[in-house]
Design a protein around this motif. Sequence first.
Motif, PDB file in Angstrom:
ATOM      1  N   TYR A  58      24.056   2.290   8.656  1.00 14.17           N
ATOM      2  CA  TYR A  58      24.619   1.100   9.281  1.00 14.17           C
ATOM      3  C   TYR A  58      26.149   1.101   9.264  1.00 14.17           C
ATOM      4  N   THR A  59      26.751   1.946   8.453  1.00 12.49           N
ATOM      5  CA  THR A  59      28.212   2.055   8.483  1.00 12.49           C
ATOM      6  C   THR A  59      28.688   2.545   9.842  1.00 12.49           C
ATOM      7  N   SER A  91      25.985  -7.470   2.454  1.00 11.96           N
ATOM      8  CA  SER A  91      26.520  -6.753   3.631  1.00 11.96           C
ATOM      9  C   SER A  91      25.705  -7.027   4.880  1.00 11.96           C
ATOM     10  N   LEU A 119      24.795  -8.215  15.246  1.00 10.37           N
ATOM     11  CA  LEU A 119      24.779  -7.061  16.146  1.00 10.37           C
ATOM     12  C   LEU A 119      23.365  -6.548  16.388  1.00 10.37           C
ATOM     13  N   TYR A 120      22.367  -7.170  15.761  1.00  7.80           N
ATOM     14  CA  TYR A 120      21.047  -6.566  15.661  1.00  7.80           C
ATOM     15  C   TYR A 120      20.026  -7.279  16.541  1.00  7.80           C
ATOM     16  N   SER A 175      30.167  -0.849  16.891  1.00  8.02           N
ATOM     17  CA  SER A 175      30.167  -2.185  17.490  1.00  8.02           C
ATOM     18  C   SER A 175      31.562  -2.634  17.903  1.00  8.02           C
ATOM     19  N   LEU A 185      27.087  -8.774   8.171  1.00  6.81           N
ATOM     20  CA  LEU A 185      27.916  -8.041   9.124  1.00  6.81           C
ATOM     21  C   LEU A 185      27.065  -7.400  10.217  1.00  6.81           C
ATOM     22  N   ILE A 186      25.806  -7.131   9.900  1.00  6.47           N
ATOM     23  CA  ILE A 186      24.927  -6.423  10.822  1.00  6.47           C
ATOM     24  C   ILE A 186      24.106  -7.393  11.664  1.00  6.47           C
ATOM     25  N   TYR A 229      28.017  -0.131  12.454  1.00  4.84           N
ATOM     26  CA  TYR A 229      29.056  -1.170  12.404  1.00  4.84           C
ATOM     27  C   TYR A 229      30.312  -0.713  13.128  1.00  4.84           C
ATOM     28  N   MET A 274      32.359  -1.050   4.508  1.00  2.96           N
ATOM     29  CA  MET A 274      32.501  -1.758   5.779  1.00  2.96           C
ATOM     30  C   MET A 274      33.831  -2.506   5.860  1.00  2.96           C
ATOM     31  N   LYS A 297      36.678  -1.853   8.730  1.00  2.99           N
ATOM     32  CA  LYS A 297      37.300  -2.929   9.507  1.00  2.99           C
ATOM     33  C   LYS A 297      38.818  -2.901   9.376  1.00  2.99           C
TER      34      LYS A 297
END
Length: 530
Positions: free
Chosen positions: A300-301, A454, A461-462, A307, A457-458, A304, A256, A260
Amino acid sequence: MEIQGRDFLNTPPVKTVRFGGSVADTLIKHKRGDSSDYELLKHQLADPDIKDAQIINWLQEFRSCVTQLTKDHEQLIYTVLRLPWVGRSQAVVEEYMAFLSNLVSAQTVYLCACLKMVVSHFTPMLYCAVMSCFSFSTSHFLMPILQENFPFVQKSSRTLECYVHNLLRVTMYIPALRRDILELIIGKMLKLDVSASRTDIEEAEENALQTQQVDEQSEEGLFDMDEDMSADDSSRVAVTAHPVAERLDALMAVLMAYIKDVCHENGSLHVERTKELYRDLLGVFDKLILPTHASCHVQYTLFYLCSFRLALAEAFLDHLWKVLQSPSQPAVLRQAAAGYLGSFLARAKFIPVLTVRACLDLLLSWIHRYIDSQDSSGRQACCDISLHGPFYAACQAVFYTLIFRHRAMLEGNMKKGLEYLQSLNLERVVMCQLNPLKVCLPSVTSMFAAITRSGHLIEPLYQVWEELADKDLLPIKAGRQGSREDEDDFLCGETAQPEGIVGMTPSSYDSNLRSPSSVGSPPFTFQRPF
């Protein structure tokens, strides 16, 4: 001359003496049949106490006659490749890099051997200098070596993290390898992901938490200095509770961070680089993630990455939609695509209501056309998962999306929101002969819990589950009282006892009492109780 303080007996002399002739003369003598100096050269190169100055002198001589170092001198070159150059002075490292570059340019027969040696010394400090020598190499030579040297997944988190970090740095020097390298990394991450179920991870965390609480209680009153343990400390305990989860989380964090960095420049999104990375990750998604059952985290990569820009999220949704509605795709992939589609719509906070509604319109139109085709066939439609798997998966995607997003659709203008929901004609869907509620009832009684480093980071957004209030339930027409019980079971998150269940995620594969708690995990699993 400095004499005081020198330990004469225990201090070896500085090695400046060498035996035999120059490398060029030694090669000529060897070609004529005199191998004495040749063997002496190999012996001196293999000396474990060889000094920096000696290494530099030898390498400079080797560079001057690199065109003579044909395959006939394979053993000599292998001796040079085993020179202890790592950790030496910068002058040694630079000279060694120059020698390698000259060697593989003049004698490509040694390319693979040099690459293997370089990969075996994957360390951040030397990485830039190493890879600059091989920027011209192709995946045909390098990728098999990178695969062969990938640490076993049971190695320590630090070992895996360093290797993956350096693999990703290779993509900066050799962009043509990025797709293959991402495929290698994600393939290894999937092996970790599917080797430990969410239940195992949660049980390990619970046990670790209980042990921690017992320890804290036993120490209470003795040492109170640590009684205000920070949230970071408690999360670290949870992470290390399950070794597989810890390894996977470390790799997720590295990947991740790479995503980024690639997509941003000076704090701003670099659109073209982001698009290119999206295309590479989407290709890996189709090849590895979509067909893999019981993946809970690796997807989830892509979540991410999407997003960063709404256009990426919409492109991903469009891609999933095309897979779902394509008759040429295997049913298991169509069902998996539906799972990801529904979960992405339901969970991604960065997807606006307008996009959710547009996707629901597509899904419901397809579902109604499917029901039309069954009604017009003249045959009695039956609840058969093997025949109608994509249909049930699409229905479940709709139900799952509405569970999480119905409030957002009703906000602002309750009347228009209700009119839109009623326009979807869900009554026809749930009352059709295929009876999707009997198969597609997802359980939403337990929610996704972020358990990793990690995870932070999610989480922003969740979308999390919010309990339904009575006012949120759609009105039921007078003639529909007979089916009210079934609808309440679905809308309130209760689990009925169907003859078959289509699983949304790996959790539902293990138990239909668990929540669909990830972006989706293929393939859909149909369970029939004994």
